[in-house]
Design a protein around this motif. Structure first.
Motif, PDB file in Angstrom:
ATOM      1  N   THR A   1       0.801  -1.230   0.000  1.00 29.74           N
ATOM      2  CA  THR A   1       0.000   0.000   0.000  1.00 29.74           C
ATOM      3  C   THR A   1       0.829   1.273   0.000  1.00 29.74           C
ATOM      4  OG1 THR A   1      -0.197  -0.030   2.411  1.00 29.74           O
ATOM      5  CG2 THR A   1      -1.918  -1.172   1.150  1.00 29.74           C
ATOM      6  N   GLY A   2       2.119   1.192   0.300  1.00 30.05           N
ATOM      7  CA  GLY A   2       2.942   2.399   0.300  1.00 30.05           C
ATOM      8  C   GLY A   2       4.342   2.116   0.793  1.00 30.05           C
ATOM      9  N   VAL A   3       5.151   3.157   0.761  1.00 35.17           N
ATOM     10  CA  VAL A   3       6.540   3.045   1.203  1.00 35.17           C
ATOM     11  C   VAL A   3       6.694   3.781   2.527  1.00 35.17           C
ATOM     12  CG1 VAL A   3       7.334   5.082  -0.070  1.00 35.17           C
ATOM     13  CG2 VAL A   3       8.953   3.265   0.469  1.00 35.17           C
ATOM     14  N   GLN A   4       7.536   3.268   3.391  1.00 35.77           N
ATOM     15  CA  GLN A   4       7.822   3.913   4.673  1.00 35.77           C
ATOM     16  C   GLN A   4       8.779   5.092   4.446  1.00 35.77           C
ATOM     17  OE1 GLN A   4       7.810   2.122   8.177  1.00 35.77           O
ATOM     18  NE2 GLN A   4       5.930   1.240   7.408  1.00 35.77           N
ATOM     19  N   PRO A   5       8.581   6.180   5.170  1.00 33.30           N
ATOM     20  CA  PRO A   5       9.514   7.306   5.039  1.00 33.30           C
ATOM     21  C   PRO A   5      10.886   6.935   5.599  1.00 33.30           C
ATOM     22  CG  PRO A   5       7.951   7.691   6.819  1.00 33.30           C
ATOM     23  CD  PRO A   5       7.528   6.416   6.155  1.00 33.30           C
ATOM     24  N   ASN A   6      11.859   7.703   5.286  1.00 34.62           N
ATOM     25  CA  ASN A   6      13.233   7.556   5.791  1.00 34.62           C
ATOM     26  C   ASN A   6      14.010   6.411   5.169  1.00 34.62           C
ATOM     27  OD1 ASN A   6      12.732   9.737   7.521  1.00 34.62           O
ATOM     28  ND2 ASN A   6      11.878   8.352   9.061  1.00 34.62           N
ATOM     29  N   GLY A   7      13.462   5.757   4.162  1.00 32.08           N
ATOM     30  CA  GLY A   7      14.215   4.726   3.449  1.00 32.08           C
ATOM     31  C   GLY A   7      14.894   5.337   2.242  1.00 32.08           C
ATOM     32  N   PRO A   8      15.667   4.548   1.526  1.00 29.24           N
ATOM     33  CA  PRO A   8      16.343   5.073   0.337  1.00 29.24           C
ATOM     34  C   PRO A   8      15.337   5.343  -0.785  1.00 29.24           C
ATOM     35  CG  PRO A   8      16.656   2.700   0.481  1.00 29.24           C
ATOM     36  CD  PRO A   8      15.953   3.122   1.748  1.00 29.24           C
ATOM     37  N   GLU A   9      15.620   6.359  -1.578  1.00 26.70           N
ATOM     38  CA  GLU A   9      14.780   6.633  -2.746  1.00 26.70           C
ATOM     39  C   GLU A   9      15.014   5.584  -3.819  1.00 26.70           C
ATOM     40  OE1 GLU A   9      14.760  10.586  -4.347  1.00 26.70           O
ATOM     41  OE2 GLU A   9      14.886  11.473  -2.336  1.00 26.70           O
ATOM     42  N   ARG A  10      16.265   5.095  -3.895  1.00 25.46           N
ATOM     43  CA  ARG A  10      16.608   4.059  -4.873  1.00 25.46           C
ATOM     44  C   ARG A  10      17.384   2.964  -4.155  1.00 25.46           C
ATOM     45  NH1 ARG A  10      19.790   2.089  -9.071  1.00 25.46           N
ATOM     46  NH2 ARG A  10      18.697   1.939 -11.063  1.00 25.46           N
ATOM     47  N   LEU A  11      17.076   1.726  -4.487  1.00 22.74           N
ATOM     48  CA  LEU A  11      17.712   0.591  -3.830  1.00 22.74           C
ATOM     49  C   LEU A  11      19.124   0.365  -4.354  1.00 22.74           C
ATOM     50  CD1 LEU A  11      14.654  -1.833  -3.751  1.00 22.74           C
ATOM     51  CD2 LEU A  11      15.488  -0.293  -1.950  1.00 22.74           C
ATOM     52  N   SER A  12      19.935  -0.261  -3.510  1.00 21.20           N
ATOM     53  CA  SER A  12      21.322  -0.592  -3.807  1.00 21.20           C
ATOM     54  C   SER A  12      21.654  -1.855  -3.010  1.00 21.20           C
ATOM     55  CB  SER A  12      22.229   0.578  -3.403  1.00 21.20           C
ATOM     56  OG  SER A  12      22.072   0.849  -2.020  1.00 21.20           O
ATOM     57  N   PRO A  13      22.827  -2.431  -3.221  1.00 15.53           N
ATOM     58  CA  PRO A  13      23.165  -3.651  -2.477  1.00 15.53           C
ATOM     59  C   PRO A  13      23.074  -3.432  -0.961  1.00 15.53           C
ATOM     60  CG  PRO A  13      24.732  -3.293  -4.256  1.00 15.53           C
ATOM     61  CD  PRO A  13      23.867  -2.061  -4.172  1.00 15.53           C
TER      62      PRO A  13
ATOM     63  N   MET B   1       1.913  -2.447   4.237  1.00 17.26           N
ATOM     64  CA  MET B   1       1.266  -3.614   3.647  1.00 17.26           C
ATOM     65  C   MET B   1      -0.142  -3.781   4.220  1.00 17.26           C
ATOM     66  SD  MET B   1       3.873  -4.868   1.841  1.00 17.26           S
ATOM     67  CE  MET B   1       3.325  -6.512   1.443  1.00 17.26           C
ATOM     68  N   LYS B   2      -0.916  -4.627   3.545  1.00 18.52           N
ATOM     69  CA  LYS B   2      -2.226  -4.964   4.087  1.00 18.52           C
ATOM     70  C   LYS B   2      -2.661  -6.324   3.557  1.00 18.52           C
ATOM     71  CE  LYS B   2      -6.915  -3.463   4.788  1.00 18.52           C
ATOM     72  NZ  LYS B   2      -7.943  -2.469   4.558  1.00 18.52           N
ATOM     73  N   ILE B   3      -2.790  -7.255   4.456  1.00 21.68           N
ATOM     74  CA  ILE B   3      -3.443  -8.533   4.184  1.00 21.68           C
ATOM     75  C   ILE B   3      -4.459  -8.665   5.309  1.00 21.68           C
ATOM     76  CG2 ILE B   3      -3.227 -11.036   3.970  1.00 21.68           C
ATOM     77  CD1 ILE B   3      -0.347 -10.658   3.082  1.00 21.68           C
ATOM     78  N   GLY B   4      -5.672  -8.238   5.030  1.00 22.59           N
ATOM     79  CA  GLY B   4      -6.692  -8.185   6.078  1.00 22.59           C
ATOM     80  C   GLY B   4      -6.538  -6.930   6.923  1.00 22.59           C
ATOM     81  N   THR B   5      -5.438  -6.844   7.628  1.00 25.72           N
ATOM     82  CA  THR B   5      -5.164  -5.696   8.484  1.00 25.72           C
ATOM     83  C   THR B   5      -3.856  -5.034   8.047  1.00 25.72           C
ATOM     84  OG1 THR B   5      -5.026  -4.980  10.791  1.00 25.72           O
ATOM     85  CG2 THR B   5      -3.938  -7.040  10.239  1.00 25.72           C
ATOM     86  N   PRO B   6      -3.713  -3.735   8.206  1.00 27.56           N
ATOM     87  CA  PRO B   6      -2.474  -3.054   7.814  1.00 27.56           C
ATOM     88  C   PRO B   6      -1.297  -3.470   8.715  1.00 27.56           C
ATOM     89  CG  PRO B   6      -4.263  -1.472   8.077  1.00 27.56           C
ATOM     90  CD  PRO B   6      -4.742  -2.782   8.625  1.00 27.56           C
ATOM     91  N   TYR B   7      -0.123  -3.539   8.125  1.00 28.50           N
ATOM     92  CA  TYR B   7       1.108  -3.802   8.868  1.00 28.50           C
ATOM     93  C   TYR B   7       2.280  -3.210   8.097  1.00 28.50           C
ATOM     94  CZ  TYR B   7       1.847  -7.711   5.608  1.00 28.50           C
ATOM     95  OH  TYR B   7       2.018  -8.469   4.479  1.00 28.50           O
ATOM     96  N   LYS B   8       3.439  -3.231   8.711  1.00 26.76           N
ATOM     97  CA  LYS B   8       4.655  -2.707   8.090  1.00 26.76           C
ATOM     98  C   LYS B   8       5.672  -3.834   8.010  1.00 26.76           C
ATOM     99  CE  LYS B   8       3.717   1.832  10.076  1.00 26.76           C
ATOM    100  NZ  LYS B   8       3.031   2.321   8.917  1.00 26.76           N
ATOM    101  N   ILE B   9       6.485  -3.790   6.976  1.00 30.50           N
ATOM    102  CA  ILE B   9       7.500  -4.829   6.801  1.00 30.50           C
ATOM    103  C   ILE B   9       8.818  -4.173   6.399  1.00 30.50           C
ATOM    104  CG2 ILE B   9       7.128  -5.356   4.355  1.00 30.50           C
ATOM    105  CD1 ILE B   9       7.225  -8.100   6.889  1.00 30.50           C
TER     106      ILE B   9
END
Length: 149
Positions: free
Chosen positions: A40-52, A60-68
């Protein structure tokens, strides 16, 4: 030997591998291309672009919202990117550029997950093939839509 814990789908996308990889390496776009309806969305404070080794959080949401929290575990610019979270299953994308576009493969690899039968009981092994196909369709639609404002 086939296993329900490694699900792979491919799609030829008429776009350069670099454009496709840029979408996959941008966490903010994961909810846009997700075919499962769970991202459902991205968490703030992470990288704008991925790297190694990059760590990034998703809403996320499967039934109920959660973060991963995910960690990039494979990275080859323009060719391969994969991440996993605490449950150890890996979402992997490989790109092979050809004349006129790129063959994109998406994999859900749960072979290293302890307690794999639970994934089957929860329906993940049945749902993921269709979700992956929708993600690849959404990815193609996004990268071939033309310039964005």
């Amino acid at each position: 030997m086939a296993t329900p814990y490694l699900i792979r789908r491919e799609r030829f996308i008429p776009a350069p591998a670099s454009a496709i990889f840029d979408v996959l390496a941008t966490p903010a776009l994961h909810s846009v291309i997700d075919g499962s309806g769970t991202v459902t969305g991205v968490q703030p404070n992470g990288p704008e672009r991925l790297s190694p080794g990059a760590r990034f959080g998703m809403d996320m949401k499967i039934g109920t919202p959660y973060k991963i929290l995910n960690t990039v575990v494979e990275f080859e610019e323009g060719k391969r990117i994969a991440w996993r979270h605490f449950a150890r299953h890996i979402w992997r994308y490989t790109l092979q550029e050809h004349d006129g576009g790129t063959l994109v493969a998406e994999e859900w690899d749960a072979r290293a997950v302890p307690g794999k039968p639970v994934l089957r009981l929860l329906g993940f092994t049945r749902a993921h093939p269709e979700s992956i196909e929708r993600t690849l369709e959404n990815l193609e639609r996004y990268v071939t839509a033309g310039p964005r404002a």
